[in-house]
Design a protein around this motif. Structure first.
Motif, PDB file in Angstrom:
ATOM      1  N   ILE A   7      -4.318  -0.738  -5.911  1.00 57.61           N
ATOM      2  CA  ILE A   7      -4.112  -0.361  -4.517  1.00 57.61           C
ATOM      3  C   ILE A   7      -2.621  -0.448  -4.190  1.00 57.61           C
ATOM      4  N   PHE A   8      -2.091   0.653  -3.667  1.00 60.44           N
ATOM      5  CA  PHE A   8      -0.717   0.672  -3.169  1.00 60.44           C
ATOM      6  C   PHE A   8      -0.763   0.869  -1.654  1.00 60.44           C
ATOM      7  N   ASP A   9      -0.405  -0.170  -0.912  1.00 59.68           N
ATOM      8  CA  ASP A   9      -0.233  -0.030   0.528  1.00 59.68           C
ATOM      9  C   ASP A   9       1.228   0.324   0.782  1.00 59.68           C
ATOM     10  N   ILE A 129      11.143  10.103  -7.446  1.00 60.34           N
ATOM     11  CA  ILE A 129       9.974   9.409  -6.885  1.00 60.34           C
ATOM     12  C   ILE A 129       8.821   9.414  -7.890  1.00 60.34           C
ATOM     13  N   GLN A 130       8.595  10.539  -8.545  1.00 60.84           N
ATOM     14  CA  GLN A 130       7.517  10.655  -9.524  1.00 60.84           C
ATOM     15  C   GLN A 130       7.708   9.675 -10.669  1.00 60.84           C
ATOM     16  N   GLU A 131       8.924   9.560 -11.170  1.00 61.16           N
ATOM     17  CA  GLU A 131       9.187   8.640 -12.286  1.00 61.16           C
ATOM     18  C   GLU A 131       8.939   7.193 -11.874  1.00 61.16           C
ATOM     19  N   SER A 132       9.391   6.804 -10.682  1.00 62.03           N
ATOM     20  CA  SER A 132       9.176   5.435 -10.217  1.00 62.03           C
ATOM     21  C   SER A 132       7.693   5.170  -9.962  1.00 62.03           C
ATOM     22  N   TRP A 133       7.002   6.168  -9.406  1.00 61.64           N
ATOM     23  CA  TRP A 133       5.568   6.037  -9.132  1.00 61.64           C
ATOM     24  C   TRP A 133       4.776   5.831 -10.424  1.00 61.64           C
ATOM     25  N   LEU A 134       5.026   6.661 -11.430  1.00 58.57           N
ATOM     26  CA  LEU A 134       4.297   6.548 -12.688  1.00 58.57           C
ATOM     27  C   LEU A 134       4.596   5.217 -13.382  1.00 58.57           C
ATOM     28  N   ASP A 135       5.846   4.764 -13.287  1.00 60.01           N
ATOM     29  CA  ASP A 135       6.232   3.482 -13.883  1.00 60.01           C
ATOM     30  C   ASP A 135       5.473   2.331 -13.237  1.00 60.01           C
ATOM     31  N   ALA A 140       1.783  -2.153 -12.497  1.00 61.84           N
ATOM     32  CA  ALA A 140       0.997  -2.919 -11.524  1.00 61.84           C
ATOM     33  C   ALA A 140      -0.499  -2.655 -11.643  1.00 61.84           C
ATOM     34  N   GLU A 141      -0.928  -2.125 -12.757  1.00 60.92           N
ATOM     35  CA  GLU A 141      -2.339  -1.761 -12.916  1.00 60.92           C
ATOM     36  C   GLU A 141      -3.265  -2.937 -12.583  1.00 60.92           C
ATOM     37  N   GLY A 142      -4.261  -2.648 -11.763  1.00 60.06           N
ATOM     38  CA  GLY A 142      -5.258  -3.644 -11.391  1.00 60.06           C
ATOM     39  C   GLY A 142      -4.845  -4.570 -10.259  1.00 60.06           C
ATOM     40  N   LYS A 143      -3.647  -4.358  -9.683  1.00 61.95           N
ATOM     41  CA  LYS A 143      -3.142  -5.243  -8.635  1.00 61.95           C
ATOM     42  C   LYS A 143      -3.170  -4.556  -7.267  1.00 61.95           C
ATOM     43  N   ARG A 144      -2.868  -5.349  -6.261  1.00 57.37           N
ATOM     44  CA  ARG A 144      -2.662  -4.842  -4.897  1.00 57.37           C
ATOM     45  C   ARG A 144      -1.166  -4.946  -4.610  1.00 57.37           C
ATOM     46  N   VAL A 145      -0.563  -3.846  -4.251  1.00 55.91           N
ATOM     47  CA  VAL A 145       0.891  -3.771  -4.084  1.00 55.91           C
ATOM     48  C   VAL A 145       1.220  -3.285  -2.680  1.00 55.91           C
ATOM     49  N   LEU A 146       2.208  -3.926  -2.046  1.00 56.53           N
ATOM     50  CA  LEU A 146       2.764  -3.420  -0.799  1.00 56.53           C
ATOM     51  C   LEU A 146       4.127  -2.826  -1.116  1.00 56.53           C
ATOM     52  N   SER A 181       0.098   3.646   4.898  1.00 58.58           N
ATOM     53  CA  SER A 181      -0.763   4.527   4.116  1.00 58.58           C
ATOM     54  C   SER A 181      -1.307   3.719   2.947  1.00 58.58           C
ATOM     55  N   ARG A 182      -2.448   4.141   2.432  1.00 60.21           N
ATOM     56  CA  ARG A 182      -3.015   3.460   1.254  1.00 60.21           C
ATOM     57  C   ARG A 182      -3.353   4.476   0.176  1.00 60.21           C
ATOM     58  N   LEU A 183      -2.800   4.256  -1.003  1.00 60.44           N
ATOM     59  CA  LEU A 183      -3.128   5.044  -2.184  1.00 60.44           C
ATOM     60  C   LEU A 183      -3.963   4.201  -3.124  1.00 60.44           C
ATOM     61  N   ARG A 184      -5.019   4.806  -3.647  1.00 60.68           N
ATOM     62  CA  ARG A 184      -5.901   4.125  -4.604  1.00 60.68           C
ATOM     63  C   ARG A 184      -5.815   4.841  -5.945  1.00 60.68           C
ATOM     64  N   VAL A 185      -5.653   4.056  -6.988  1.00 62.68           N
ATOM     65  CA  VAL A 185      -5.576   4.607  -8.341  1.00 62.68           C
ATOM     66  C   VAL A 185      -6.686   3.984  -9.179  1.00 62.68           C
ATOM     67  N   ASP A 186      -7.608   4.811  -9.656  1.00 65.58           N
ATOM     68  CA  ASP A 186      -8.692   4.350 -10.525  1.00 65.58           C
ATOM     69  C   ASP A 186      -8.412   4.799 -11.953  1.00 65.58           C
ATOM     70  N   ASN A 187      -8.318   3.834 -12.836  1.00 60.67           N
ATOM     71  CA  ASN A 187      -8.119   4.107 -14.263  1.00 60.67           C
ATOM     72  C   ASN A 187      -9.474   3.951 -14.941  1.00 60.67           C
TER      73      ASN A 187
END
Length: 204
Positions: A7-9, A129-135, A140-146, A181-187
């Motif tokens: 989760i990215f808030d 932005i894309q490079e930082s986002w993918l990194d 941060a996989e599996g974490k909650r990030v602000l 805003s909240r982005l959710r990433v499911d792996n």
């Protein structure tokens, strides 16, 4: 592979000193109103595993205060700084309209082909932005990030996740001060799926 959800808030900084302008890399601090906007947007019960921030002080000062108060790790990510507006840095839209109305009209009509004079190309901004986002999506996989950042950065992230064309990325989504805003990433075994879960005021 074990499935995971990240989760990215996202939260835009509050009002900076000096009021609305093409601020970009101009490093103004938050105004008193801006500090209040940010503090009002975060509830005491909320918690994250990591606070991520733009290096500019209108983001970093609040991010550091929050991370310290909640005992959370803080990471500064230069890739999430705002678009550089070149010759327009520190100028209002009204001022630019008065002196070079055709330049700002071209920018709003076609920001990809007509960036601000001396400014960062929108394609380069998108790539950064894309490079930082993918990194950070991986780190941060599996974490909650602000993520405390900027209106342009949030607009670009939402545009990339929602497949909004680059030429619409700056105008398709309104991001006011302290907007969340909240982005959710499911792996999953089927691949990585990202989506926008919410945008705008949240219930605290």
């Amino acid at each position: 592979m074990k499935d995971s959800t990240t989760i990215f808030d996202l939260i835009r900084h509050g009002e900076p000193e000096g009021g609305p302008m093409f601020r970009g890399s101009k490093d103004d601090p938050l105004s008193d109103t801006g500090w209040q906007q940010m503090r009002n947007a975060i509830a005491d019960h909320e918690h994250w595993d990591l606070v991520l921030t733009s290096p500019l002080q209108r983001c970093q000062a609040f991010a550091r205060e929050l991370a310290t108060a909640k005992g959370i790790s803080l990471e500064v990510e230069p890739g999430f700084r705002e678009l550089h507006f070149g010759d327009w840095e520190g100028r209002t839209a009204a001022n630019i309209l008065e002196h070079t109305p055709e330049a700002i009209s071209r920018f709003w009509s076609d920001p990809v082909a007509c960036p601000p004079p001396g400014g960062e190309a929108l394609a380069d901004f998108s790539q950064r932005i894309q490079e930082s986002w993918l990194d950070w999506r991986q780190r941060a996989e599996g974490k909650r990030v602000l993520l405390v950042c900027h209106g342009g950065v949030i607009g670009m992230l939402l545009a990339q996740v929602m497949s909004i064309p680059l030429e619409r990325s700056f105008s398709a989504i309104r991001v006011p001060y302290a907007c969340r805003s909240r982005l959710r990433v499911d792996n999953t075994e089927h691949g990585i799926m990202s989506c926008l879960e919410s945008h705008g005021p949240v219930s605290l």
